[in-house]
Design a protein around this motif. Structure first.
Motif, mmCIF file in Angstrom:
data_model
loop_
_atom_site.group_PDB
_atom_site.id
_atom_site.type_symbol
_atom_site.label_atom_id
_atom_site.label_comp_id
_atom_site.label_asym_id
_atom_site.label_seq_id
_atom_site.Cartn_x
_atom_site.Cartn_y
_atom_site.Cartn_z
ATOM 1 N N UNK A 52 43.672 44.998 41.056
ATOM 2 C CA UNK A 52 42.411 45.299 40.412
ATOM 3 C C UNK A 52 41.510 44.077 40.396
ATOM 4 N N UNK A 53 40.284 44.276 39.927
ATOM 5 C CA UNK A 53 39.304 43.185 39.918
ATOM 6 C C UNK A 53 39.760 42.050 39.005
ATOM 7 N N UNK A 54 40.165 42.395 37.781
ATOM 8 C CA UNK A 54 40.574 41.362 36.837
ATOM 9 C C UNK A 54 41.811 40.625 37.333
ATOM 10 N N UNK A 55 42.781 41.377 37.869
ATOM 11 C CA UNK A 55 43.995 40.748 38.390
ATOM 12 C C UNK A 55 43.725 39.859 39.578
ATOM 13 N N UNK A 56 42.745 40.242 40.417
ATOM 14 C CA UNK A 56 42.386 39.432 41.584
ATOM 15 C C UNK A 56 41.769 38.106 41.146
ATOM 16 N N UNK A 57 40.923 38.134 40.113
ATOM 17 C CA UNK A 57 40.331 36.901 39.594
ATOM 18 C C UNK A 57 41.419 35.988 39.026
ATOM 19 N N UNK A 58 42.408 36.593 38.357
ATOM 20 C CA UNK A 58 43.508 35.791 37.820
ATOM 21 C C UNK A 58 44.324 35.156 38.929
ATOM 22 N N UNK A 59 44.469 35.855 40.063
ATOM 23 C CA UNK A 59 45.259 35.337 41.179
ATOM 24 C C UNK A 59 44.503 34.265 41.969
ATOM 25 N N UNK A 60 43.232 34.523 42.296
ATOM 26 C CA UNK A 60 42.488 33.621 43.174
ATOM 27 C C UNK A 60 41.769 32.504 42.421
ATOM 28 N N UNK A 61 41.466 32.747 41.151
ATOM 29 C CA UNK A 61 40.712 31.750 40.392
ATOM 30 C C UNK A 61 39.236 31.736 40.742
ATOM 31 N N UNK A 62 38.764 32.801 41.376
ATOM 32 C CA UNK A 62 37.350 32.869 41.761
ATOM 33 C C UNK A 62 36.652 33.970 40.951
ATOM 34 N N UNK A 63 35.442 33.687 40.433
ATOM 35 C CA UNK A 63 34.722 34.696 39.643
ATOM 36 C C UNK A 63 34.236 35.845 40.528
ATOM 37 N N UNK A 64 34.024 36.997 39.912
ATOM 38 C CA UNK A 64 33.565 38.188 40.644
ATOM 39 C C UNK A 64 32.422 38.833 39.860
ATOM 40 N N UNK A 65 31.335 39.162 40.607
ATOM 41 C CA UNK A 65 30.221 39.924 40.037
ATOM 42 C C UNK A 65 30.157 41.268 40.751
ATOM 43 N N UNK A 66 30.185 42.338 39.987
ATOM 44 C CA UNK A 66 30.106 43.680 40.567
ATOM 45 C C UNK A 66 28.919 44.413 39.965
ATOM 46 N N UNK A 67 28.017 44.885 40.833
ATOM 47 C CA UNK A 67 26.844 45.615 40.351
ATOM 48 C C UNK A 67 27.229 46.990 39.826
ATOM 49 N N UNK A 68 28.236 47.606 40.459
ATOM 50 C CA UNK A 68 28.643 48.943 40.041
ATOM 51 C C UNK A 68 30.127 49.104 40.333
ATOM 52 N N UNK A 69 30.901 49.321 39.294
ATOM 53 C CA UNK A 69 32.347 49.430 39.462
ATOM 54 C C UNK A 69 32.857 50.647 38.701
ATOM 55 N N UNK A 70 33.931 51.233 39.220
ATOM 56 C CA UNK A 70 34.540 52.399 38.575
ATOM 57 C C UNK A 70 36.061 52.186 38.539
ATOM 58 N N UNK A 71 36.590 51.502 37.495
ATOM 59 C CA UNK A 71 38.035 51.227 37.409
ATOM 60 C C UNK A 71 38.853 52.508 37.457
ATOM 61 N N UNK A 72 40.057 52.444 38.074
ATOM 62 C CA UNK A 72 40.911 53.617 38.200
ATOM 63 C C UNK A 72 41.824 53.803 36.993
ATOM 64 N N UNK A 73 42.104 52.722 36.276
ATOM 65 C CA UNK A 73 42.991 52.803 35.108
ATOM 66 C C UNK A 73 42.282 53.560 33.981
ATOM 67 N N UNK A 74 42.836 54.728 33.590
ATOM 68 C CA UNK A 74 42.170 55.581 32.609
ATOM 69 C C UNK A 74 41.983 54.880 31.264
#
Length: 392
Positions: A52-74
């Motif tokens: 996921x987006x949050x997990x990827x930031x934790x792994x890579x250490x790089x910030x992420x900006x998303x204009x439009x996101x739809x998480x799959x985790x209910x």
């Protein structure tokens, strides 16, 4: 969980976000430690590092900006306040600890009509350093508490095992050696009586026979005295190895028994002073055992080395601590000189006793103070913090 690290609401307001979530890295998981707006299901959210987006930031250490996101985790969607077809603008920023490793992630969100920009990212990164340090500090504090708890458990086990081994040896000596010595003394007494009767029945004219019997009787008397002395010393060793009184009646009764035993021996007069407010029952069993051994060693030091005429052994309450004291009016010593030169055997023996006391104090995290001066006696003070009454 939520609220252990405050600031989610303040961060959302500062970054003009609709909500914020603060995660801490725990191995391969991301634990939610703060959220705004608060949500009753927040404790159930568990994300994985690298996914996921949050997990990827934790792994890579790089910030992420998303204009439009739809998480799959209910559950994640519910925490973000998203309906079935809704999307959200998100900004996820890594949080680094003292060593530069990622220790958490700050995630904020708002309407996709107002996506986050680089200026928002710079504003978030200005908070990230402080948040990372706070997360790292909490992680270290938890680790310290875990290690402390493990240390306390191991110390308790070590002291309990030591006392159990002392108890076993004491019982073995009691059931084996002392029984054999008592039997030996009885048989030697019987043999001495028999030899005495034989010597009395001999014709005094046969002087060589009488003299031999008398010599044999003298040897038997000496052997019986040695057996009696060995029996007494073994009994004393058994008492020193293990105190049944400590097991059955507690620390105060055990120290009282220790003083009574010492009073029966030739040595200084011993006075025991116990403060009714001492509350020794509030200390764990392993700490009570250690304090008993400390009192035992302190008294032994006085009897063997101090040349004192009077000793005061005390147990009292000072603030939130239990203080064990041993004060004598003996010859004393110069602590500074003792540390620099321990040449004589007496010095080495007494130093070994004080070292043993210091080691026991370190085990139960008690403080030790030794005050002494030549010809002015010695005072040994051991201060052990009492457990809170509600945890005793």
């Amino acid at each position: 969980m939520a609220g252990s690290i405050p600031g989610a609401a303040e961060l959302a307001r500062a970054l003009e976000a609709d909500g914020s979530l603060l995660y801490a890295v725990d191995g391969q998981d991301l634990d939610l430690v703060d959220i705004w707006p608060e949500h009753g299901s927040a404790a159930g959210l568990k994300l994985q590092v690298g996914f996921g987006v949050t997990g990827l930031v934790a792994r890579t250490g790089k910030p992420v900006l998303l204009e439009s996101d739809s998480p799959r985790n209910e559950l994640h969607r519910r925490l973000l306040g998203l309906g079935p077809e809704q999307t959200v603008a998100r900004m996820c920023v890594p949080l680094r600890g003292l060593d530069g490793n990622v220790v958490g992630v700050l995630a904020v969100h708002r309407s996709p009509r107002r996506p986050f920009c680089q200026e928002d990212l710079r504003a978030a990164e200005s908070f990230a350093a402080v948040l990372g340090l706070r997360l790292h500090a909490e992680e270290l504090w938890r680790a310290v508490n875990r290690h402390r708890g493990e240390r306390d458990r191991l110390v308790k086990q070590a002291i309990s095992a030591q006392e159990a081994e002392r108890r076993r040896i004491a019982f073995d000596l009691h059931d084996g050696v002392t029984t054999a010595l008592a039997s030996m003394s009885f048989h030697l007494s019987a043999a001495e009586l028999t030899v005495s009767e034989l010597a009395a029945d001999e014709d005094p004219a046969v002087s060589s026979r009488v003299q031999e019997l008398r010599r044999a009787r003298a040897e038997l008397v000496s052997a019986r005295e040695l057996a009696d002395m060995a029996y007494t010393q073994t009994r004393s060793a058994i008492s020193g190895l293990h105190s049944l009184v400590l097991d059955d009646l507690g620390l105060v009764a055990a120290i009282e028994s220790l003083v009574r035993m010492a009073d029966r021996e030739s040595g200084p007069a011993i006075e025991l002073v116990v403060d009714p407010a001492a509350e020794p029952e509030r200390i764990p069993d392993h700490a009570a055992a250690a304090l008993y051994r400390i009192a035992q060693e302190a008294l032994a030091n006085v009897v063997k080395h101090a040349e004192a005429s009077r000793v005061v052994l005390s147990l009292r309450r000072v603030g939130d601590s239990l203080v064990l004291g041993c004060t004598d009016d003996g010859k004393g010593f110069d602590p500074a000189r003792r540390r620099s030169a321990r040449s004589s055997e007496a010095d080495q023996a007494q130093h070994f006793g004080l070292s043993s006391i210091a080691e026991r104090c370190a085990l139960i995290e008690a403080s030790l103070r030794v005050e002494s001066a030549p010809d002015r006696g010695t005072t040994v003070l051991v201060e052990l913090p009492l457990q809170p009454a509600d945890s005793a």
